[in-house]
Design a protein around this motif. Structure first.
Motif, PDB file in Angstrom:
ATOM      1  N   TRP A  63       4.552 -11.013  22.034  1.00  0.00           N
ATOM      2  CA  TRP A  63       3.820 -10.093  22.906  1.00  0.00           C
ATOM      3  C   TRP A  63       2.782  -9.277  22.143  1.00  0.00           C
ATOM      4  O   TRP A  63       2.269  -8.297  22.646  1.00  0.00           O
ATOM      5  N   GLN A 104       0.119 -10.428  32.808  1.00  0.00           N
ATOM      6  CA  GLN A 104       0.842 -11.504  33.465  1.00  0.00           C
ATOM      7  C   GLN A 104       2.356 -11.398  33.300  1.00  0.00           C
ATOM      8  O   GLN A 104       3.110 -11.820  34.167  1.00  0.00           O
ATOM      9  N   ASN A 105       2.801 -10.845  32.193  1.00  0.00           N
ATOM     10  CA  ASN A 105       4.218 -10.870  31.867  1.00  0.00           C
ATOM     11  C   ASN A 105       4.814  -9.469  31.845  1.00  0.00           C
ATOM     12  O   ASN A 105       4.193  -8.525  31.356  1.00  0.00           O
TER      13      ASN A 105
END
Length: 277
Positions: free
Chosen positions: A129, A195-196
């Protein structure tokens, strides 16, 4: 398949709030006498999330931990029984005390190649991430241009804003949208349109660290985050509010959602008019 144990090394920035980032992984197999770890090589990952953190000192502690893991591995011998539990090894190197470096509980996995396991875990748990902006559908700049600027322009607010620099204990922050009455009011567009879910959480923790550093400023300031959250992750709105809203003698931080953008602009222009800005 071979069984192994592993732990995640974390930098715990604030024990009260539990804010942390993963900074390394240890993999261990007593049966195969395998022990290895992988840690971050640069402290920029830490200071980007928590500007007030002493990155050099933390990286030095991580490197010491890595050296001690290597030394422990070199002591493995058929003549000396190795511990069955990874925690028996690691707690001698990194005791569970008030240190900013902590270890998770021991977890288990299976694989054919322990080196591959270590690499995969490091990528999944530490670096995956790191580049959340690659998956952003709306950048911070886009939040301002597409969500808020039209209302600030419509109500004549943009022309009344100026730049302001805030000096903190370890850093300084430049705001390009600010105005002053009794104190400085600063506005920052922040996109959580990622998106996550884990990307969103990581960015929230990063901003929590920045705001904590801003709270060390010698002047009183009021900060408003102009935010954007994707519709599919609206359930995170309360998490974002809870982590980033602050109110103290030194700093007040509030959040505005894009749904309230026009209403916020109307209220702001009335406040500015009252103070003849």
């Amino acid at each position: 398949m071979k069984k192994y144990q592993y732990q995640i090394i974390r930098y715990l920035h604030d024990r009260a709030t539990g804010e942390f980032i993963n900074v390394g992984v240890i993999v261990y197999s007593a049966e195969y006498q395998y022990l290895n770890c992988k840690i971050i090589s640069k402290y920029g990952r830490i200071t980007s999330f928590f500007p007030g953190a002493d990155g050099r000192a933390i990286l030095k502690a991580l490197r010491y931990f890595e050296k001690e893991i290597i030394r422990a591995k070199q002591l493995f011998s058929e003549l000396l029984p190795v511990p069955e539990d990874l925690a028996e090894l690691t707690r001698k190197i990194l005791p569970d005390d008030d240190s900013s470096l902590t270890l998770t509980e021991v977890k288990k996995g299976i694989d054919l190649d322990f080196n591959k396991s270590l690499t995969d875990l490091y990528r999944l748990l530490v670096t995956k991430w790191q580049n959340e902006t690659d998956e952003s559908t709306t950048s911070d700049a886009d939040v301002w241009k597409k969500k808020y600027k039209k209302y600030f322009d419509e109500y004549g607010i943009t022309a009344k804003l100026t730049e302001h620099e805030v000096e903190t204990k370890y850093d300084s922050f430049q705001f390009d949208k600010a105005w002053k009455n009794e104190i400085w009011h600063c506005y920052l567009p922040v996109s959580f349109d990622l998106q996550n879910v884990e990307n969103i959480r990581s960015k929230v923790y990063k901003w929590a660290g920045k705001l904590a550093e801003l709270a060390t400023a010698s002047e009183n300031i009021d900060v408003t985050l102009l935010t954007s959250v994707p519709r599919k992750h609206l359930e995170l709105s309360s998490f974002i509010q809870e982590k980033l809203t602050l109110k103290s003698a030194e700093i007040t931080v509030t959040l505005v959602s894009e749904a309230d953008a026009e209403r916020f602009a109307r209220g702001l222009v009335r406040e500015m008019d009252e103070h003849d800005v």
